[in-house]
Design an enzyme around this catalytic site. Structure first.
Site, PDB file in Angstrom:
ATOM      1  N   HIS A 210       0.828  -1.204   0.000  1.00 43.50           N
ATOM      2  CA  HIS A 210       0.000   0.000   0.000  1.00 43.50           C
ATOM      3  C   HIS A 210       0.864   1.258   0.000  1.00 43.50           C
ATOM      4  O   HIS A 210       1.875   1.334   0.693  1.00 43.50           O
ATOM      5  CB  HIS A 210      -0.894   0.030   1.236  1.00 43.50           C
ATOM      6  CG  HIS A 210      -2.133  -0.802   1.104  1.00 43.50           C
ATOM      7  ND1 HIS A 210      -3.056  -0.606   0.115  1.00 43.50           N
ATOM      8  CD2 HIS A 210      -2.605  -1.834   1.869  1.00 43.50           C
ATOM      9  CE1 HIS A 210      -4.057  -1.478   0.259  1.00 43.50           C
ATOM     10  NE2 HIS A 210      -3.801  -2.236   1.310  1.00 43.50           N
ATOM     11  N   CYS A 266       0.630   2.632  -4.923  1.00 38.73           N
ATOM     12  CA  CYS A 266      -0.057   3.836  -5.380  1.00 38.73           C
ATOM     13  C   CYS A 266       0.758   5.083  -5.066  1.00 38.73           C
ATOM     14  O   CYS A 266       1.486   5.129  -4.076  1.00 38.73           O
ATOM     15  CB  CYS A 266      -1.412   3.960  -4.691  1.00 38.73           C
ATOM     16  SG  CYS A 266      -2.625   2.770  -5.273  1.00 38.73           S
TER      17      CYS A 266
END
Length: 419
Positions: A210, A266
């Site tokens: 993440h 991301c």
């Protein structure tokens, strides 16, 4: 693979990320509040609100119990190519790109005066840090990150001669508390990676997990946000900010030391705060506020049509920050984040994009990790520019993300990619 005993002190509070105490409510309110998470690598959103109950804080073993070994450097794969001029022309696919020059190179306009950098021949010792976090048992869990690390480890060993003994692997499926990707373990492993690095050494870091964004506090980001990665214990320990990763892994490196970074997460476009970002034409990118305004307007219209009013507000605020900070932030970054070392990063997406958790070759994978390995297996001798375009070609039509190439110094993108 050795189990680590890093024996390094934690970063000092002045680094901006450091070791945080458990986050307080007022700290949470200061962070950017994006829309609810989608099945991607975070969409800029922290992993799920549930505490990672499967992992207790690591109890570190006594000194010497999990020491790394020291090994004779493994030579790189042989190549008949000779060194050529730094100012090279774009090679065709049937032509071997020129290898990097060994003499010191000048930075040029925008960098500190009389500042030089050194390419690495990558003939010295090799060390790798591979981090894969699936956030197991949590609502926003990922599927492919541990697979990414397993595949990258095999690829580095078989294709580039990295010894298993010189790899540190942190994944959240391991029983050894020192091998779990907590914030403390990740930061210590980053310090281990660059410790005692010498000219022509080749270091490698791979993060799959993440990622997100947090408001920039030192004015070095064009969009007003720092990139962050989330360790498995982010709920209690906090995230890791790009400024800290730069301070740990880039700033200490000597001229001629190579650090190759792959960030499959991301908003990872500038995860190491490298100031030189290149387009698919090999051209150094500059802030283009007019183009970004059009892109932001389209994003805002799309969000408005979907009823996502929070994203509309965030997009507007983000562009206003770009307009106010863009040029000055870039100048500050070039002056403070350049390095005489040879640091190159491929990231899974632009700072404003998400990265896909996908299914390739029969298993869950991160899109960038899969494409990086696949294209180098098919064509090992590519230039930096060819490699960037090959990775994008693998993802084009399947995913919206656009992988980025960035560097700590001006890069001749027509040189042979080495590591």
């Amino acid at each position: 693979m050795y189990h680590p005993n890093y024996n390094y002190p934690p970063p000092q509070p002045g680094w901006g990320g450091g070791y945080y105490p458990p986050p307080q409510q007022h700290q949470q309110q200061q962070q950017w509040s994006p829309p609810p998470p989608q099945p991607y690598y975070s969409n800029g959103y922290p992993p799920p609100s549930q505490s990672p109950h499967s992992y207790s804080p690591p109890q570190y073993p006594p000194h010497g119990q999990y020491e790394y070994g020291h090994h004779t450097p493994t030579p790189p794969p042989s190549s008949g190519s000779q060194y050529r001029s730094y100012h090279s022309h774009s090679p065709s696919w049937g032509q071997m790109p020129p290898r990097p020059p060994m003499e010191a190179q000048q930075f040029g306009k925008g960098a500190p005066s009389n500042y030089r950098f050194q390419y690495s021949a990558c003939t010295g010792r090799r060390k790798a840090l591979l981090i894969g976090i699936n956030y197991a048992g949590q609502p926003n869990a990922l599927r492919g990150c541990i697979n990414d690390v397993t595949n990258m480890s095999t690829f580095l060993h078989e294709r580039y001669g990295y010894r298993r003994e010189d790899m540190v692997i942190l994944t959240d499926d391991q029983q050894n508390p020192m091998s779990v990707p907590t914030k403390a373990n990740i930061l210590r492993a980053m310090q281990w990676l660059v410790k005692d690095a010498q000219r022509n050494d080749s270091l490698f870091i791979h993060f799959s997990g993440h990622g997100g964004r947090t408001p920039d506090l030192d004015g070095d980001e064009e969009d007003g946000y720092d990139d962050v990665i989330y360790p498995v214990d982010y709920r209690t320990a906090g995230h890791i900010v790009d400024d800290d990763m730069h301070a740990i892994m880039v700033r200490p490196l000597q001229p001629g030391v190579r650090l190759t970074a792959i960030f499959d997460s991301c908003h990872s476009g500038t995860a190491l705060d490298l100031p030189y970002v290149y387009s698919t034409q090999g051209i150094l990118k500059e802030p283009n506020l007019a183009k970004e305004a059009a892109q932001d307007l389209f994003s805002a219209i799309t969000s408005y049509g979907q009823g996502d009013f929070a994203s509309v507000a965030q997009t507007a605020i983000g562009f206003l920050k770009k307009a106010a900070l863009g040029e000055s932030a870039r100048e500050r970054t070039v002056k403070t984040k350049t390095s005489p070392a040879d640091v190159v990063m491929f990231s899974g997406s632009k700072d404003t994009q998400t990265s896909a958790d996908t299914f390739q070759d029969g298993q869950a994978r991160g899109a960038l990790s899969w494409a990086f390995i696949k294209t180098l297996q098919a064509r090992p001798n590519q230039s930096y520019l060819q490699l960037l375009n090959s990775i994008r070609s693998e993802l084009e039509g399947k995913y919206s993300q656009k992988p980025q190439l960035s560097c700590s110094h001006p890069l001749d993108t027509n040189l042979l990619f080495v590591m």
